[in-house]
Structure formats: C-alpha cells, structure tokens
Motif scaffolding. Structure first.
Motif, PDB file in Angstrom:
ATOM      1  N   MET A 311      -5.989  20.491  17.831  1.00 17.16           N
ATOM      2  CA  MET A 311      -5.499  21.278  16.693  1.00 17.16           C
ATOM      3  C   MET A 311      -5.538  22.770  16.962  1.00 17.16           C
ATOM      4  SD  MET A 311      -7.165  19.236  13.464  1.00 17.16           S
ATOM      5  CE  MET A 311      -6.548  20.486  12.325  1.00 17.16           C
ATOM      6  N   LYS A 312      -6.371  23.217  17.905  1.00 18.32           N
ATOM      7  CA  LYS A 312      -6.509  24.653  18.145  1.00 18.32           C
ATOM      8  C   LYS A 312      -5.185  25.316  18.526  1.00 18.32           C
ATOM      9  CE  LYS A 312      -9.979  26.598  20.120  1.00 18.32           C
ATOM     10  NZ  LYS A 312     -11.029  26.943  21.123  1.00 18.32           N
ATOM     11  N   PRO A 313      -4.377  24.743  19.451  1.00 16.72           N
ATOM     12  CA  PRO A 313      -3.085  25.380  19.766  1.00 16.72           C
ATOM     13  C   PRO A 313      -2.155  25.436  18.552  1.00 16.72           C
ATOM     14  CG  PRO A 313      -3.683  23.807  21.449  1.00 16.72           C
ATOM     15  CD  PRO A 313      -4.646  23.616  20.328  1.00 16.72           C
ATOM     16  N   LEU A 314      -2.162  24.367  17.747  1.00 16.14           N
ATOM     17  CA  LEU A 314      -1.312  24.327  16.555  1.00 16.14           C
ATOM     18  C   LEU A 314      -1.705  25.423  15.573  1.00 16.14           C
ATOM     19  CD1 LEU A 314       0.916  22.900  14.942  1.00 16.14           C
ATOM     20  CD2 LEU A 314      -0.839  21.337  14.074  1.00 16.14           C
ATOM     21  N   ILE A 315      -3.049  25.553  15.364  1.00 18.28           N
ATOM     22  CA  ILE A 315      -3.534  26.600  14.440  1.00 18.28           C
ATOM     23  C   ILE A 315      -3.161  27.975  14.962  1.00 18.28           C
ATOM     24  CG2 ILE A 315      -5.609  27.646  13.487  1.00 18.28           C
ATOM     25  CD1 ILE A 315      -6.859  24.829  13.532  1.00 18.28           C
ATOM     26  N   LYS A 316      -3.287  28.164  16.306  1.00 15.80           N
ATOM     27  CA  LYS A 316      -2.950  29.454  16.906  1.00 15.80           C
ATOM     28  C   LYS A 316      -1.459  29.750  16.744  1.00 15.80           C
ATOM     29  CE  LYS A 316      -3.557  32.042  21.182  1.00 15.80           C
ATOM     30  NZ  LYS A 316      -4.027  31.981  22.601  1.00 15.80           N
ATOM     31  N   GLY A 317      -0.626  28.685  16.922  1.00 16.82           N
ATOM     32  CA  GLY A 317       0.830  28.879  16.754  1.00 16.82           C
ATOM     33  C   GLY A 317       1.182  29.267  15.343  1.00 16.82           C
ATOM     34  N   LEU A 318       0.592  28.572  14.383  1.00 10.94           N
ATOM     35  CA  LEU A 318       0.838  28.902  12.980  1.00 10.94           C
ATOM     36  C   LEU A 318       0.417  30.318  12.670  1.00 10.94           C
ATOM     37  CD1 LEU A 318      -0.319  25.552  11.308  1.00 10.94           C
ATOM     38  CD2 LEU A 318       2.032  26.417  11.514  1.00 10.94           C
ATOM     39  N   SER A 319      -0.686  30.739  13.284  1.00 10.79           N
ATOM     40  CA  SER A 319      -1.171  32.111  13.052  1.00 10.79           C
ATOM     41  C   SER A 319      -0.185  33.119  13.598  1.00 10.79           C
ATOM     42  CB  SER A 319      -2.530  32.272  13.722  1.00 10.79           C
ATOM     43  OG  SER A 319      -3.012  33.590  13.578  1.00 10.79           O
ATOM     44  N   ASN A 320       0.416  32.837  14.747  1.00  8.62           N
ATOM     45  CA  ASN A 320       1.396  33.758  15.338  1.00  8.62           C
ATOM     46  C   ASN A 320       2.650  33.839  14.485  1.00  8.62           C
ATOM     47  OD1 ASN A 320      -0.284  34.306  17.461  1.00  8.62           O
ATOM     48  ND2 ASN A 320       0.560  32.703  18.800  1.00  8.62           N
ATOM     49  N   ILE A 321       3.100  32.689  13.978  1.00  5.87           N
ATOM     50  CA  ILE A 321       4.294  32.672  13.114  1.00  5.87           C
ATOM     51  C   ILE A 321       4.061  33.515  11.882  1.00  5.87           C
ATOM     52  CG2 ILE A 321       5.708  31.171  11.646  1.00  5.87           C
ATOM     53  CD1 ILE A 321       5.250  28.970  13.773  1.00  5.87           C
ATOM     54  N   THR A 322       2.884  33.378  11.291  1.00  8.37           N
ATOM     55  CA  THR A 322       2.553  34.159  10.090  1.00  8.37           C
ATOM     56  C   THR A 322       2.588  35.645  10.401  1.00  8.37           C
ATOM     57  OG1 THR A 322       1.150  32.375   9.331  1.00  8.37           O
ATOM     58  CG2 THR A 322       0.861  34.504   8.291  1.00  8.37           C
ATOM     59  N   SER A 323       2.110  36.010  11.568  1.00 12.18           N
ATOM     60  CA  SER A 323       2.054  37.441  11.967  1.00 12.18           C
ATOM     61  C   SER A 323       3.502  37.969  12.130  1.00 12.18           C
ATOM     62  CB  SER A 323       1.303  37.600  13.273  1.00 12.18           C
ATOM     63  OG  SER A 323      -0.028  37.185  13.104  1.00 12.18           O
ATOM     64  N   LEU A 324       4.386  37.180  12.710  1.00  9.24           N
ATOM     65  CA  LEU A 324       5.792  37.602  12.924  1.00  9.24           C
ATOM     66  C   LEU A 324       6.505  37.799  11.586  1.00  9.24           C
ATOM     67  CD1 LEU A 324       6.773  35.365  15.972  1.00  9.24           C
ATOM     68  CD2 LEU A 324       6.480  37.861  15.943  1.00  9.24           C
ATOM     69  N   ASN A 325       6.264  36.878  10.697  1.00  6.48           N
ATOM     70  CA  ASN A 325       6.893  36.982   9.356  1.00  6.48           C
ATOM     71  C   ASN A 325       6.450  38.236   8.649  1.00  6.48           C
ATOM     72  OD1 ASN A 325       8.312  34.618   9.713  1.00  6.48           O
ATOM     73  ND2 ASN A 325       6.737  33.317   8.744  1.00  6.48           N
ATOM     74  N   ASN A 326       5.157  38.501   8.718  1.00  2.00           N
ATOM     75  CA  ASN A 326       4.635  39.710   8.067  1.00  2.00           C
ATOM     76  C   ASN A 326       5.227  40.966   8.705  1.00  2.00           C
ATOM     77  OD1 ASN A 326       3.108  38.188   6.331  1.00  2.00           O
ATOM     78  ND2 ASN A 326       1.258  38.262   7.623  1.00  2.00           N
ATOM     79  N   GLY A 327       5.357  40.965  10.000  1.00  2.00           N
ATOM     80  CA  GLY A 327       5.917  42.132  10.717  1.00  2.00           C
ATOM     81  C   GLY A 327       7.341  42.386  10.335  1.00  2.00           C
ATOM     82  N   GLY A 328       8.192  41.356  10.206  1.00  2.00           N
ATOM     83  CA  GLY A 328       9.587  41.508   9.841  1.00  2.00           C
ATOM     84  C   GLY A 328       9.733  42.112   8.484  1.00  2.00           C
ATOM     85  N   SER A 329       8.936  41.795   7.542  1.00  2.00           N
ATOM     86  CA  SER A 329       9.027  42.318   6.190  1.00  2.00           C
ATOM     87  C   SER A 329       8.782  43.794   6.172  1.00  2.00           C
ATOM     88  CB  SER A 329       8.018  41.573   5.280  1.00  2.00           C
ATOM     89  OG  SER A 329       8.370  40.215   5.251  1.00  2.00           O
ATOM     90  N   GLU A 330       7.858  44.250   6.988  1.00  2.00           N
ATOM     91  CA  GLU A 330       7.534  45.670   6.989  1.00  2.00           C
ATOM     92  C   GLU A 330       8.686  46.483   7.572  1.00  2.00           C
ATOM     93  OE1 GLU A 330       3.925  45.935   9.120  1.00  2.00           O
ATOM     94  OE2 GLU A 330       2.690  45.034   7.538  1.00  2.00           O
TER      95      GLU A 330
END
Length: 332
Positions: A311-330
C-alpha cells in the motif's frame, strides 16, 4: 588367631596407604612450596637491579620442579610399599605368636624396614637425588637471570650457589620427610597390634565369663524346677505359652495397623502423582495451544506487513496527485 592376624595386616596396609595419600597431598606440597618461597625470596634480594617479579618467578620455579618431584616421591612410595608390607607382616606374625614384644618392634622396625627397602624386591629403584629435575631450573635461571649479569662474576657465582643450596635443602627435607613417614608406619603397626589383640583378649575373657554364667543359670534353673511337680510345671509352661501368644497377637495387630497406614499413604501418594500428571498434561496442552496461536498471530502479522508494504507506493502516488492538483489551482 589366624583371622586376627589377617585383620591386623589388612588394617595396617590400609592405614599406611591412607598415610601415603596424605603425605603426597599435604606434607610434600608444603615442603616444596616452602623451599621455593625461600629460594625465590633470596634470589630477588640478590639481583635487585633486575627488578624480578617475585610472584612470576615463584610460579615458574613451581611449574618446572613441583610435578616432577611429586611423581618421583609417588614412585618411591610405590616401590617401597612391598618392603613395607613384608616388614609389617613379619612383625605382626611374630608378635601374635609371642616371639617378640612391642619394645622389640620399636628397636628393630626402622632398621628392618630400611634393609627390606635396600633389598630391591621389585628390581626397581628410586632415590631422592634431584639432579635431573634441577637441570631444567638451572637452564631457566641461566637464560633469564645469569645471562643478564654475566659480567658480574661474583653475582653469577652467588646465583649458582643459591641454586645448588636450594637443591641440597630440598633433598634434605625430602629425606627427613621419608624418615618421618617410616616412623609413622611403625606407630600405625604398634597401635593396631595393641588395639586389636587387646580387644580380642578382652572378648575371649567375656566369652569365658558368659559360658560360666550360662552354666550357673542352668544349675539355678534346675534347682528351681525341682520345687514343683510335673503337673504344676506343665501348667506354668502352658501359661507362658499363652502369654507369649498374646504378645505375638498384639504385635501382629500393630503390624497390621501400620501396614494399613502405609497402604493409605501410598494410595494418597499415587492419587497425588496421578493428579500432578493430569495437571502437567493440561499445562502441556495449553502450552501447545498458545504456541499455535503465537504462530497464527505471527503469520497474520506477516500478512499485514506485506499488505502495508504494497500500500505504501499507492499512498505515495495518491499524495503526489493531491500535490499536483493543489499546485494547478494556485497557478490559475
């Protein structure tokens, strides 16, 4: 008397053998250690400039000569043992047959023992000369001490003299020890003769007195029986038998009672043993169950660790996706 003589021989032989063991274990050890201590003390004070370690030198000297001297004395006592036995047996037989007295033994024993030792019955010899044993010590002293002070002739001669005196003193001590042991052999023999023969004579006197007493009792009993007629004696005999029978019956009853008590205790003990066995089986079963549960839990824990690692890679991937989404909004 033959049995008495053999008993004395065996007792004397055993006590002399025990004395030899004590000599080896204590007296000989004390003689060697005392002489080594004095030798090392004098050697250290003689070569002060070398700063010798007294304890180290003492241990080394002890290591070189002690075991060899002990083996030598053991061998001598063994070789002399046949002469000792011949001497003791001869004096025991002569004394038992009234050929000699204790005073004769005291005067002749040591000389006779020495003669028998010198006769060499085993074709083996062992003296108290320590020359061969001291060759190792002389080499060690020469290599470790004399070589360092060889320029000083006076000191070198003093060291050699000290080693020679050490050897002579030790030989003298060992000779005196053997002489003292011979005297102890004589004392053992004399004490055993006095103790056993006097005891046997006393027992013979007691036996004579018992026989005389028995004869007196028989005469007294006969005189008492003559006072009664045959019928009275018969009735008295029946009464005595009845009394003895009652005593035996009471003893049998007591024995039967004790037997029941023992059987009851055995029965209770057997029950306790069975209960303990059953309890031990239950504990073993519980231990097995706990072991199985432990194995099961370890297995589940391993599975959980595997799932978590996956699950660790999956959690890390989800965390990266969340970071990209937040960056695009800004940026917008």
């Amino acid at each position: 008397m033959i049995g008495t003589i053999e008993r004395i021989k065996n007792n004397v032989l055993l006590k002399c053998s025990t004395l030899n063991d004590e000599i080896i274990a204590h007296t000989l050890k004390e003689v060697i250690e005392t002489r080594i201590y004095r030798f090392v003390e004098e050697m250290v004070s003689l070569v002060l400039n070398m700063t010798l370690e007294e304890a180290q030198l003492r241990n080394k000297v002890n290591q070189i000569i002690s075991n060899l001297i002990t083996k030598k004395i053991k061998r001598k006592l063994f070789i002399d043992s046949l002469a000792l036995q011949i001497t003791n047996d001869s004096f025991i037989e002569d004394y038992a047959n009234d050929k000699i007295t204790l005073d004769n033994i005291k005067k002749k024993y040591l000389k006779e023992l020495k003669n028998n030792k010198n006769s060499n019955q085993l074709n083996m010899t062992e003296d108290l000369n320590l020359t061969e044993i001291f060759e190792g010590l002389e080499k060690y002293i020469n290599d470790t001490i004399i070589n360092n002070v060889r320029e000083n002739t006076v000191l070198t001669n003093s060291i050699n003299t000290l080693v020679t005196d050490f050897k002579k003193s030790l030989e003298s001590d060992l000779s005196k020890m053997i002489d003292d042991v011979d005297k102890e052999y004589m004392n053992i023999l004399i004490n055993e003769l006095q103790e056993v023969i006097q005891k046997d004579e006393a027992e013979e006197g007691d036996e004579i007195m018992v026989e005389e007493l028995k004869e007196t009792n028989v005469i007294e009993a006969n005189s008492k029986f003559e006072k009664y007629d045959d019928m009275t004696l018969f009735n008295k005999m029946i009464l005595c038998l009845n009394t003895e029978e009652e005593k035996l019956s009471r003893k049998e009853a007591k024995l039967e009672e004790r037997k029941k008590e023992v059987e009851e205790r055995l029965s209770a003990t057997n029950k306790n043993i069975e209960a303990n066995i059953e309890r031990e089986n239950e504990l073993s079963q519980r231990k097995l169950e706990l072991s199985n549960r432990e194995i099961e839990l370890n297995s589940k824990l391993s599975e959980a660790e595997v799932i978590f690692l996956n699950m660790k890679p999956l959690i890390k991937g989800l965390s990266n996706i969340t970071s990209l989404n937040n960056g695009g909004s800004e940026n917008e």
